[in-house]
Write a protein that holds these residues in place. Structure first.
Motif, PDB file in Angstrom:
ATOM      1  N   VAL A  39       0.852  -1.190   0.000  1.00 12.43           N
ATOM      2  CA  VAL A  39       0.000   0.000   0.000  1.00 12.43           C
ATOM      3  C   VAL A  39       0.887   1.239   0.000  1.00 12.43           C
ATOM      4  CG1 VAL A  39      -1.903  -1.174   1.163  1.00 12.43           C
ATOM      5  CG2 VAL A  39      -0.162   0.024   2.525  1.00 12.43           C
ATOM      6  N   VAL A  40       0.328   2.350  -0.468  1.00 13.58           N
ATOM      7  CA  VAL A  40       1.079   3.597  -0.520  1.00 13.58           C
ATOM      8  C   VAL A  40       1.072   4.287   0.841  1.00 13.58           C
ATOM      9  CG1 VAL A  40       1.142   5.915  -1.522  1.00 13.58           C
ATOM     10  CG2 VAL A  40       0.707   3.946  -2.978  1.00 13.58           C
ATOM     11  N   SER A  41      -0.111   4.524   1.369  1.00 13.43           N
ATOM     12  CA  SER A  41      -0.252   5.273   2.619  1.00 13.43           C
ATOM     13  C   SER A  41       0.232   4.445   3.812  1.00 13.43           C
ATOM     14  CB  SER A  41      -1.708   5.685   2.812  1.00 13.43           C
ATOM     15  OG  SER A  41      -1.868   6.423   3.993  1.00 13.43           O
ATOM     16  N   ASP A  42       1.286   4.931   4.445  1.00 15.89           N
ATOM     17  CA  ASP A  42       1.839   4.286   5.637  1.00 15.89           C
ATOM     18  C   ASP A  42       2.343   2.872   5.370  1.00 15.89           C
ATOM     19  OD1 ASP A  42       2.546   4.823   8.295  1.00 15.89           O
ATOM     20  OD2 ASP A  42       0.875   3.646   9.074  1.00 15.89           O
ATOM     21  N   GLY A  43       2.751   2.625   4.108  1.00 12.96           N
ATOM     22  CA  GLY A  43       3.301   1.320   3.755  1.00 12.96           C
ATOM     23  C   GLY A  43       4.792   1.247   4.028  1.00 12.96           C
ATOM     24  N   PRO A  44       5.434   0.110   3.727  1.00 12.45           N
ATOM     25  CA  PRO A  44       6.861  -0.080   4.022  1.00 12.45           C
ATOM     26  C   PRO A  44       7.763   0.977   3.379  1.00 12.45           C
ATOM     27  CG  PRO A  44       5.842  -2.169   3.491  1.00 12.45           C
ATOM     28  CD  PRO A  44       4.818  -1.121   3.201  1.00 12.45           C
ATOM     29  N   MET A  45       7.519   1.327   2.097  1.00 11.31           N
ATOM     30  CA  MET A  45       8.391   2.304   1.456  1.00 11.31           C
ATOM     31  C   MET A  45       8.217   3.680   2.070  1.00 11.31           C
ATOM     32  SD  MET A  45       8.990   3.305  -2.542  1.00 11.31           S
ATOM     33  CE  MET A  45       9.611   1.675  -2.891  1.00 11.31           C
ATOM     34  N   PHE A  46       6.975   4.050   2.347  1.00 15.32           N
ATOM     35  CA  PHE A  46       6.749   5.346   2.986  1.00 15.32           C
ATOM     36  C   PHE A  46       7.473   5.412   4.326  1.00 15.32           C
ATOM     37  CE2 PHE A  46       4.340   7.973   5.980  1.00 15.32           C
ATOM     38  CZ  PHE A  46       4.406   9.199   5.341  1.00 15.32           C
ATOM     39  N   LYS A  47       7.403   4.363   5.092  1.00 16.96           N
ATOM     40  CA  LYS A  47       8.053   4.344   6.406  1.00 16.96           C
ATOM     41  C   LYS A  47       9.577   4.403   6.289  1.00 16.96           C
ATOM     42  CE  LYS A  47       4.302   1.889   8.776  1.00 16.96           C
ATOM     43  NZ  LYS A  47       3.879   0.634   9.447  1.00 16.96           N
ATOM     44  N   SER A  48      10.121   3.875   5.184  1.00 19.17           N
ATOM     45  CA  SER A  48      11.577   3.921   4.992  1.00 19.17           C
ATOM     46  C   SER A  48      12.055   5.308   4.575  1.00 19.17           C
ATOM     47  CB  SER A  48      11.993   2.893   3.926  1.00 19.17           C
ATOM     48  OG  SER A  48      11.752   1.578   4.362  1.00 19.17           O
ATOM     49  N   ILE A  64      10.621  13.840  -1.937  1.00 13.36           N
ATOM     50  CA  ILE A  64      11.073  12.584  -2.538  1.00 13.36           C
ATOM     51  C   ILE A  64       9.981  12.013  -3.430  1.00 13.36           C
ATOM     52  CG2 ILE A  64      11.883  10.234  -2.107  1.00 13.36           C
ATOM     53  CD1 ILE A  64      12.912  11.172   0.604  1.00 13.36           C
ATOM     54  N   PHE A  65      10.357  11.710  -4.684  1.00  9.55           N
ATOM     55  CA  PHE A  65       9.502  10.965  -5.607  1.00  9.55           C
ATOM     56  C   PHE A  65      10.066   9.548  -5.699  1.00  9.55           C
ATOM     57  CE2 PHE A  65       8.343  15.193  -6.528  1.00  9.55           C
ATOM     58  CZ  PHE A  65       7.201  15.228  -7.321  1.00  9.55           C
ATOM     59  N   ALA A  66       9.262   8.538  -5.422  1.00 11.67           N
ATOM     60  CA  ALA A  66       9.770   7.163  -5.385  1.00 11.67           C
ATOM     61  C   ALA A  66       8.747   6.202  -5.971  1.00 11.67           C
ATOM     62  CB  ALA A  66      10.103   6.759  -3.954  1.00 11.67           C
ATOM     63  N   GLY A  67       9.234   5.279  -6.827  1.00 10.28           N
ATOM     64  CA  GLY A  67       8.356   4.322  -7.483  1.00 10.28           C
ATOM     65  C   GLY A  67       8.171   3.051  -6.697  1.00 10.28           C
ATOM     66  N   LEU A  68       6.989   2.455  -6.811  1.00 12.40           N
ATOM     67  CA  LEU A  68       6.702   1.191  -6.139  1.00 12.40           C
ATOM     68  C   LEU A  68       5.593   0.465  -6.882  1.00 12.40           C
ATOM     69  CD1 LEU A  68       4.387   1.681  -3.055  1.00 12.40           C
ATOM     70  CD2 LEU A  68       4.926   3.562  -4.581  1.00 12.40           C
ATOM     71  N   ARG A  69       5.424  -0.817  -6.592  1.00  8.39           N
ATOM     72  CA  ARG A  69       4.274  -1.581  -7.068  1.00  8.39           C
ATOM     73  C   ARG A  69       3.178  -1.436  -6.006  1.00  8.39           C
ATOM     74  NH1 ARG A  69       3.014  -5.827 -10.652  1.00  8.39           N
ATOM     75  NH2 ARG A  69       4.578  -4.749 -11.933  1.00  8.39           N
ATOM     76  N   GLU A  70       2.154  -0.666  -6.367  1.00  9.71           N
ATOM     77  CA  GLU A  70       1.096  -0.366  -5.410  1.00  9.71           C
ATOM     78  C   GLU A  70       0.043  -1.467  -5.378  1.00  9.71           C
ATOM     79  OE1 GLU A  70      -2.651   2.720  -4.657  1.00  9.71           O
ATOM     80  OE2 GLU A  70      -1.302   3.033  -6.362  1.00  9.71           O
ATOM     81  N   LEU A  71      -0.390  -1.820  -4.176  1.00  6.28           N
ATOM     82  CA  LEU A  71      -1.533  -2.686  -3.970  1.00  6.28           C
ATOM     83  C   LEU A  71      -2.681  -1.837  -3.435  1.00  6.28           C
ATOM     84  CD1 LEU A  71      -2.921  -5.482  -3.717  1.00  6.28           C
ATOM     85  CD2 LEU A  71      -1.982  -5.590  -1.380  1.00  6.28           C
ATOM     86  N   ASP A  72      -3.759  -1.773  -4.203  1.00  5.20           N
ATOM     87  CA  ASP A  72      -4.950  -1.071  -3.736  1.00  5.20           C
ATOM     88  C   ASP A  72      -5.692  -2.002  -2.782  1.00  5.20           C
ATOM     89  OD1 ASP A  72      -7.636  -0.073  -3.487  1.00  5.20           O
ATOM     90  OD2 ASP A  72      -7.318   1.133  -5.283  1.00  5.20           O
ATOM     91  N   THR A  90       3.154   2.793  -9.538  1.00  8.98           N
ATOM     92  CA  THR A  90       2.821   4.054  -8.869  1.00  8.98           C
ATOM     93  C   THR A  90       4.084   4.782  -8.420  1.00  8.98           C
ATOM     94  OG1 THR A  90       0.676   3.239  -8.126  1.00  8.98           O
ATOM     95  CG2 THR A  90       1.633   5.026  -6.840  1.00  8.98           C
ATOM     96  N   ILE A  91       4.015   6.108  -8.474  1.00  7.53           N
ATOM     97  CA  ILE A  91       5.046   6.968  -7.892  1.00  7.53           C
ATOM     98  C   ILE A  91       4.427   7.686  -6.692  1.00  7.53           C
ATOM     99  CG2 ILE A  91       6.707   8.818  -8.307  1.00  7.53           C
ATOM    100  CD1 ILE A  91       7.143   6.408 -10.119  1.00  7.53           C
ATOM    101  N   MET A  92       5.071   7.555  -5.521  1.00  6.23           N
ATOM    102  CA  MET A  92       4.596   8.289  -4.346  1.00  6.23           C
ATOM    103  C   MET A  92       5.424   9.546  -4.158  1.00  6.23           C
ATOM    104  SD  MET A  92       6.082   6.661  -0.832  1.00  6.23           S
ATOM    105  CE  MET A  92       4.896   5.329  -0.780  1.00  6.23           C
ATOM    106  N   LEU A  96       2.781  12.395   3.299  1.00  5.84           N
ATOM    107  CA  LEU A  96       2.456  11.838   1.997  1.00  5.84           C
ATOM    108  C   LEU A  96       1.663  12.880   1.223  1.00  5.84           C
ATOM    109  CD1 LEU A  96       2.482   9.406   0.063  1.00  5.84           C
ATOM    110  CD2 LEU A  96       0.316   8.689   1.103  1.00  5.84           C
ATOM    111  N   VAL A  97       2.294  13.472   0.208  1.00  6.43           N
ATOM    112  CA  VAL A  97       1.655  14.542  -0.560  1.00  6.43           C
ATOM    113  C   VAL A  97       0.654  13.967  -1.556  1.00  6.43           C
ATOM    114  CG1 VAL A  97       2.068  16.387  -2.238  1.00  6.43           C
ATOM    115  CG2 VAL A  97       3.600  16.096  -0.285  1.00  6.43           C
ATOM    116  N   GLY A  98       0.974  12.812  -2.131  1.00  9.17           N
ATOM    117  CA  GLY A  98       0.094  12.211  -3.119  1.00  9.17           C
ATOM    118  C   GLY A  98       0.798  11.082  -3.844  1.00  9.17           C
ATOM    119  N   SER A  99       0.179  10.595  -4.903  1.00 10.28           N
ATOM    120  CA  SER A  99       0.771   9.531  -5.715  1.00 10.28           C
ATOM    121  C   SER A  99       0.197   9.605  -7.124  1.00 10.28           C
ATOM    122  CB  SER A  99       0.492   8.153  -5.102  1.00 10.28           C
ATOM    123  OG  SER A  99      -0.909   7.891  -5.061  1.00 10.28           O
TER     124      SER A  99
END
Length: 413
Positions: free
Chosen positions: A150-159, A171-179, A188-190, A198-201
């Motif tokens: 997930v994007v919001s409060d997911g592992p990458m966001f926490k890192s 920071i703009f960072a790419g990930l495979r998002e799970l809705d 997705t780019i967060m 978290l500004v958006g994605s």
């Protein structure tokens, strides 16, 4: 009979009014939905409208013949006025900012272990960019692989959140998002803000790459994700407006025009390839700074590779590239502006300059010199005082005037 005729006339008037409203609303949706700050393409285009849209992606194509020659016509539809205004440079001083690109590539591994390995590889590079005073850092699409999260409060966001907070950088960072609501996956780019928020994605709208009919349904080029369904976004930061597209999106010019319609100063483009002539052409046309993150170079607003591009980690396997962008530089059309620009340059000789030779394009490229920057002079803030219109404002204003005339059936005067 009189009452019946009156009722019929009223009903007819209401029906015609509803039909006219639907037609005008359809025009609004077709031309203006693209310039919303945060639009939803799936909501903007109904199934009935989508069925009527031609392969051109706009209005239906009319066709006729002159002898053996087939003539096809696509009528340009007017845009209706938009509420998207220029960025407020009166309250936000146009800054010189430092950006970093961390081109560590994308990965297709789908395991959590690989994800952790890639995050561990990326974090020191993000640290280095933050320690170097970068305002904006871009990581590639799916640089940690295709392990969904997930994007919001997911592992990458926490890192990444602690680094954005520590260095006060974006920071703009790419990930495979799970809705989580639908179970669907997106490329997705967060976007994480200077305070760690978290500004958006952005969900990539054109995943790569649908195979030809003769190929297997899924191959190494097929991402296996859903197309993005939230449109093109822009984000107003303390230095300017940033829009965002991803990799294979480059093949589809209409969404780049949507980013231009949002009046972006910077276009961030995480990608698995360089972009080359395609992205250079978009940059020359729309005059934004283009920040790729794959293997491409940061592009200046005139489409050339930016001169300030340097390697931050020259002795590392991966070179983190940095560049200085001055958001105060601006193109001005020569129409109606020649004498005014001449006076501005005379009044601020040594502090403001006209860059390069853009006479053939009928433009000026105005910028402040280092001396002007030291004096806190802003070209953009001075332009209104000299009644000088930017190229972008000129384009939007004249389009509004011309399209209004099209809708009213009047001449330009």
């Amino acid at each position: 009979m009189f009452k019946l005729a009156t009722v019929l006339a009223l009903v007819t008037g209401v029906v015609l009014g509803v039909c006219l409203t639907v037609v005008l609303q359809d025009r609004w949706n077709a031309q203006s939905a693209v310039v919303l700050r945060f639009n939803d393409a799936s909501a903007a285009v109904s199934e009935s409208r989508a069925a009527a849209v031609s392969e051109s992606g706009a209005a239906a194509v009319s066709e006729s013949r002159v002898g053996s020659v087939r003539v096809r016509t696509l009528q340009r539809r007017p845009w209706l006025p938009t509420s998207v205004d220029d960025f407020d440079y009166q309250t936000t001083f146009p800054r010189r900012i430092k950006v970093a690109v961390i081109p560590i590539g994308l990965r297709t591994n789908k395991t959590a272990a690989h994800y952790q390995q890639r995050v561990a590889y990326a974090l020191p590079l993000v640290h280095a960019a933050g320690a170097a005073g970068c305002d904006l850092v871009v990581l590639p699409e799916e640089f940690t692989g295709q392990w969904p999260q997930v994007v919001s409060d997911g592992p990458m966001f926490k890192s990444l959140n602690p680094l954005a907070t520590k260095y006060k950088m974006i920071i703009f960072a790419g990930l495979r998002e799970l809705d989580a609501a639908t179970g669907r996956q997106y490329n997705t780019i967060m976007i994480i803000g200077r305070q760690g928020e978290l500004v958006g994605s952005y969900r990539k709208q054109f995943p790569c790459c649908p195979p030809q009919d003769s190929e297997k349904p899924v191959d190494s080029m097929n991402e296996g994700v859903y197309p993005g369904n939230r449109g093109v976004h822009s984000f107003d930061f303390d230095f300017g407006r940033v829009a965002l597209l991803t990799c294979f999106d480059a093949q589809f010019p209409e969404i780049w025009q949507q980013a231009w319609s949002l009046k972006a100063d910077i276009l961030v483009w995480p990608s698995a390839y360089r972009g080359g002539d395609t992205t250079r052409s978009y940059t020359m046309l729309y005059h934004w700074y283009l920040i790729p993150c794959g293997s491409g170079d940061v592009l200046d607003i005139d489409g050339t590779t930016i001169r300030s591009l340097t390697n931050l980690t020259a002795n590392e396997p991966i070179n983190v590239k940095t560049a200085i962008l001055d958001l105060d530089r601006v193109f001005v059309h020569r129409d109606y502006n020649r004498p005014k620009v001449g006076k501005l340059l005379r009044d601020f000789r040594g502090s403001i300059a006209s860059e390069g030779d853009h006479v053939a394009s009928n433009w000026f490229l105005l910028s402040r010199t280092d001396a002007g920057f030291a004096r806190n002079i802003s070209v953009r803030q001075l332009l209104p005082k000299y009644d000088i219109e930017t190229l972008r404002s000129y384009q939007f204003r004249t389009r509004a005037v011309i399209d209004s005339a099209v809708l009213r059936g009047t001449a330009i005067s």
